[in-house]
Design an enzyme around this catalytic site. Structure first.
Site, PDB file in Angstrom:
ATOM      1  N   CYS A  93      27.753  37.289  39.924  1.00 50.62           N
ATOM      2  CA  CYS A  93      27.781  38.723  39.619  1.00 50.62           C
ATOM      3  C   CYS A  93      27.458  38.927  38.138  1.00 50.62           C
ATOM      4  O   CYS A  93      28.249  38.538  37.273  1.00 50.62           O
ATOM      5  CB  CYS A  93      29.165  39.281  39.965  1.00 50.62           C
ATOM      6  SG  CYS A  93      29.428  40.970  39.439  1.00 50.62           S
ATOM      7  N   CYS A 121      29.716  41.443  36.297  1.00 47.41           N
ATOM      8  CA  CYS A 121      31.036  40.882  36.026  1.00 47.41           C
ATOM      9  C   CYS A 121      30.997  39.888  34.867  1.00 47.41           C
ATOM     10  O   CYS A 121      31.831  39.925  33.964  1.00 47.41           O
ATOM     11  CB  CYS A 121      31.570  40.150  37.249  1.00 47.41           C
ATOM     12  SG  CYS A 121      31.392  41.043  38.795  1.00 47.41           S
ATOM     13  N   ASP A 122      30.043  38.969  34.894  1.00 44.51           N
ATOM     14  CA  ASP A 122      30.111  37.813  33.992  1.00 44.51           C
ATOM     15  C   ASP A 122      28.988  37.741  32.956  1.00 44.51           C
ATOM     16  O   ASP A 122      29.047  36.891  32.058  1.00 44.51           O
ATOM     17  CB  ASP A 122      30.127  36.525  34.827  1.00 44.51           C
ATOM     18  CG  ASP A 122      31.332  36.504  35.777  1.00 44.51           C
ATOM     19  OD1 ASP A 122      32.400  36.983  35.355  1.00 44.51           O
ATOM     20  OD2 ASP A 122      31.194  36.039  36.913  1.00 44.51           O
TER      21      ASP A 122
HETATM   22  C1  LIG Z   1      33.132  34.702  41.412  1.00 43.91           C
HETATM   23  C2  LIG Z   1      33.281  36.198  41.469  1.00 43.91           C
HETATM   24  C3  LIG Z   1      33.471  36.894  40.290  1.00 43.91           C
HETATM   25  C4  LIG Z   1      33.643  38.280  40.315  1.00 43.91           C
HETATM   26  N1  LIG Z   1      33.882  38.926  39.134  1.00 43.91           N
HETATM   27  C5  LIG Z   1      34.121  40.268  39.157  1.00 43.91           C
HETATM   28  C6  LIG Z   1      34.398  40.966  37.940  1.00 43.91           C
HETATM   29  O1  LIG Z   1      34.466  40.378  36.869  1.00 43.91           O
HETATM   30  N2  LIG Z   1      34.592  42.312  38.023  1.00 43.91           N
HETATM   31  C7  LIG Z   1      34.527  43.009  39.204  1.00 43.91           C
HETATM   32  O2  LIG Z   1      34.742  44.223  39.224  1.00 43.91           O
HETATM   33  N3  LIG Z   1      34.255  42.364  40.362  1.00 43.91           N
HETATM   34  C8  LIG Z   1      34.040  41.025  40.359  1.00 43.91           C
HETATM   35  N4  LIG Z   1      33.722  40.369  41.523  1.00 43.91           N
HETATM   36  C9  LIG Z   1      33.598  41.164  42.749  1.00 43.91           C
HETATM   37  C10 LIG Z   1      34.986  41.564  43.270  1.00 43.91           C
HETATM   38  O3  LIG Z   1      35.823  40.434  43.318  1.00 43.91           O
HETATM   39  C11 LIG Z   1      34.824  42.195  44.634  1.00 43.91           C
HETATM   40  O4  LIG Z   1      34.001  43.334  44.520  1.00 43.91           O
HETATM   41  C12 LIG Z   1      36.187  42.631  45.211  1.00 43.91           C
HETATM   42  O5  LIG Z   1      37.076  41.546  45.302  1.00 43.91           O
HETATM   43  C13 LIG Z   1      35.979  43.232  46.602  1.00 43.91           C
HETATM   44  O6  LIG Z   1      37.230  43.558  47.117  1.00 43.91           O
HETATM   45  P1  LIG Z   1      37.457  43.695  48.681  1.00 43.91           P
HETATM   46  O7  LIG Z   1      38.910  43.920  48.837  1.00 43.91           O
HETATM   47  O8  LIG Z   1      36.505  44.658  49.243  1.00 43.91           O
HETATM   48  O9  LIG Z   1      37.019  42.291  49.303  1.00 43.91           O
HETATM   49  P2  LIG Z   1      37.463  40.797  48.976  1.00 43.91           P
HETATM   50  O10 LIG Z   1      38.011  40.656  47.623  1.00 43.91           O
HETATM   51  O11 LIG Z   1      36.284  39.978  49.360  1.00 43.91           O
HETATM   52  O12 LIG Z   1      38.652  40.541  50.010  1.00 43.91           O
HETATM   53  C14 LIG Z   1      38.407  40.493  51.389  1.00 43.91           C
HETATM   54  C15 LIG Z   1      39.422  39.570  52.014  1.00 43.91           C
HETATM   55  O13 LIG Z   1      39.318  39.644  53.433  1.00 43.91           O
HETATM   56  C16 LIG Z   1      39.598  38.377  53.959  1.00 43.91           C
HETATM   57  N5  LIG Z   1      39.054  38.269  55.305  1.00 43.91           N
HETATM   58  C17 LIG Z   1      37.746  38.331  55.695  1.00 43.91           C
HETATM   59  N6  LIG Z   1      37.644  38.143  57.019  1.00 43.91           N
HETATM   60  C18 LIG Z   1      38.903  37.970  57.483  1.00 43.91           C
HETATM   61  C19 LIG Z   1      39.443  37.717  58.772  1.00 43.91           C
HETATM   62  N7  LIG Z   1      38.657  37.605  59.857  1.00 43.91           N
HETATM   63  N8  LIG Z   1      40.778  37.574  58.906  1.00 43.91           N
HETATM   64  C20 LIG Z   1      41.594  37.701  57.822  1.00 43.91           C
HETATM   65  N9  LIG Z   1      41.140  37.916  56.571  1.00 43.91           N
HETATM   66  C21 LIG Z   1      39.806  38.056  56.403  1.00 43.91           C
HETATM   67  C22 LIG Z   1      38.902  37.440  52.993  1.00 43.91           C
HETATM   68  O14 LIG Z   1      39.454  36.126  53.069  1.00 43.91           O
HETATM   69  C23 LIG Z   1      39.193  38.108  51.653  1.00 43.91           C
HETATM   70  O15 LIG Z   1      40.363  37.590  51.050  1.00 43.91           O
HETATM   71  C24 LIG Z   1      33.576  38.983  41.542  1.00 43.91           C
HETATM   72  C25 LIG Z   1      33.379  38.275  42.736  1.00 43.91           C
HETATM   73  C26 LIG Z   1      33.232  36.896  42.711  1.00 43.91           C
HETATM   74  C27 LIG Z   1      33.040  36.145  43.997  1.00 43.91           C
END
Ligand SMILES: Cc1cc2nc3c(=O)[nH]c(=O)nc-3n(C[C@H](O)[C@H](O)[C@H](O)COP(=O)(O)OP(=O)(O)OC[C@H]3O[C@@H](n4cnc5c(N)ncnc54)[C@H](O)[C@@H]3O)c2cc1C
Length: 412
Positions: free
Chosen positions: A221, A224-225
């Site tokens: 991202c 982000c980084d």
């Molecule tokens: C390496 C990295 C660095 C990042 N850095 C930043 C940053 O600096 N700033 C920023 O704003 N954003 C950053 N992001 C993006 C940010 O983390 C995401 O936009 C945010 O976490 C999305 O939130 P979410 O709750 O939609 O999904 P997620 O955080 O992806 O959470 C979804 C969850 O659902 C769970 N899940 C999926 N399918 C199932 C299932 N069938 N059963 C049970 N559980 C399930 C997954 O295991 C996961 O834990 C980064 C992402 C990554 C990968």
């Protein structure tokens, strides 16, 4: 998560060792790894624990107890994780514990909505595995992903949210007024409403070193980084629109951006390609594919392979950004709710899916911005919509101003 000291004895090639490492990584559990292919003392310990046999992974815990070739369920039990819910019916079941799911859960629970969160990995989602969140409002000095996830979990639990982790949801269904959720261990839970906060997964290259250096030189991202690479040289992997656009964005910080694509030329749109070509800070290397990331604790070198001739060359960028696509974790609901052509879930203005009573928020939603703060914002918004949906079913009636606020734009 803190736990007693854990030592894992295994090898680099054993698939159960990889699964166990992934499990500990998702749960953010620290452990020491001993490769018994190169450590005779470790091999002797494995043989002693297993009555002379050579079974891996063998785990030795600080209290002297051992686990041999454990399943994920056995690992979860050993770490004391809650994998089964206390009841079978809740007002709301949230699938996924990233910023979207946990924010929705804590909003809902604070309003008296009985909420269960089910998470297949570790609590916190992608945000939890991020090395450092630098752009989440309210943290002027940034916050480690680990601490951020822990704070979210504690806040949700303070309002009474029940959280299962290491428990995968395998099916979601609609049955009259009730919504159902099945888990991989065969349990079924029911609720008035279900929130899909499933997130998405950045596609990985699957090459040696990639997992080891995520957040330590390997990123997915740029927003982000990217700012961490001010004045330094970075490598971008990919050749499509996102690789091109993110490379242009990275030139705001990096002194030089090298794009490595396995194709003979970039496949991004003409406008993007023209901008890339016009940038003096960007160099494009075509017909190359990363073969390995190397370093000690932090990325130091990238081996690139020429896809035609097979020759290798090594670059030493300060960081690598991989943009080879993003997949939503939505396979389990493809038959249940409408998705766009890439599998992201389509929603109404109130964040309801095409299946009534099934809501969506965060990165798995079509049109979401793939940022932690916006995922949390969507979590707050969807919790209010869910409250309006649940109240008449669970006995109460929604406040008129709330029902009006939740009506689609233009509705009277
Ligand atoms: C390496 C990295 C660095 C990042 N850095 C930043 C940053 O600096 N700033 C920023 O704003 N954003 C950053 N992001 C993006 C940010 O983390 C995401 O936009 C945010 O976490 C999305 O939130 P979410 O709750 O939609 O999904 P997620 O955080 O992806 O959470 C979804 C969850 O659902 C769970 N899940 C999926 N399918 C199932 C299932 N069938 N059963 C049970 N559980 C399930 C997954 O295991 C996961 O834990 C980064 C992402 C990554 C990968």
């Amino acid at each position: 998560m803190s736990h007693t000291q854990i030592t894992m004895y295994g090898t680099q090639w054993c698939s159960d060792c990889k699964r166990t490492k992934q499990f500990f990584g998702e749960q953010r559990v620290h452990y020491d790894f001993i490769d018994i292919d190169s450590d005779a003392e470790g091999l002797a310990i494995v043989q002693r624990v297993n009555g002379g046999k050579h079974i891996i992974p063998t785990l030795v815990f600080g209290d002297g107890s051992t686990l041999v070739e454990p399943s994920n369920a056995e690992l979860a039990a050993k770490l004391g994780l809650q994998t089964k819910a206390k009841r079978t019916f809740y007002d709301l079941i949230v699938v996924g514990s990233g910023p979207a799911g946990l924010t929705a859960a804590l909003y809902a629970a604070r309003e008296g909505i009985d909420t269960l969160v089910i998470e297949r990995g570790g609590v916190g989602g992608q945000a939890g595995v991020t090395e450092r969140l630098d752009n989440f409002p309210g943290f002027p000095d940034g916050v480690s992903g680990n601490e951020f996830a822990d704070r979210l979990r504690r806040q949700a639990e303070r309002f009474g949210v029940e959280i299962l982790s290491a428990q995968e949801v395998t099916g979601v269904g609609v049955d009259g007024d009730y919504r159902s959720v099945r888990t991989v261990d065969g349990e079924e839970y029911r609720a008035w409403a279900v929130l899909l906060a499933l997130g998405s997964t950045y596609r990985r290259l699957g090459i040696p070193g990639e997992e080891d250096f995520i957040g330590a030189g390997v990123h997915f991202c740029a927003t982000c980084d990217g700012p961490f690479y001010r004045g330094r040289e970075v490598l971008v992997v990919g050749g499509g629109n996102s690789a091109g656009e993110e490379s242009l964005f990275l030139t705001k910080f990096a002194s030089k951006v090298t794009i490595a694509t396995h194709a003979p030329m970039l496949s991004a749109s003409r406008v993007v390609v023209e901008k890339v070509e016009a940038s003096p800070q960007i160099e494009v290397l075509s017909n190359v594919s990363p073969a390995a990331f190397r370093g000690e604790g932090h990325l130091e070198a990238v081996d690139l392979k020429d896809v035609q001739g097979g020759e290798m060359r090594t670059l030493h960028p300060a960081g690598v950004f991989v943009f080879i696509g993003l997949s939503p974790n939505t396979a389990l609901v493809q038959e249940l709710v409408e998705t766009d052509e890439r599998g992201f879930i389509v929603s109404s203005p109130t964040l309801e899916t095409s299946a009534p009573g099934i809501f969506v928020a965060g990165d798995c939603r079509a049109g979401s911005t793939k940022q932690a703060a916006s995922a949390a914002g969507e979590g707050a918004a969807v919790a209010l919509a869910i409250r309006a949906y649940i109240q008449p079913r669970a006995g109460g009636t929604p406040r008129p101003e709330l029902a009006a606020a939740m009506a689609p734009a233009g509705a009277s």
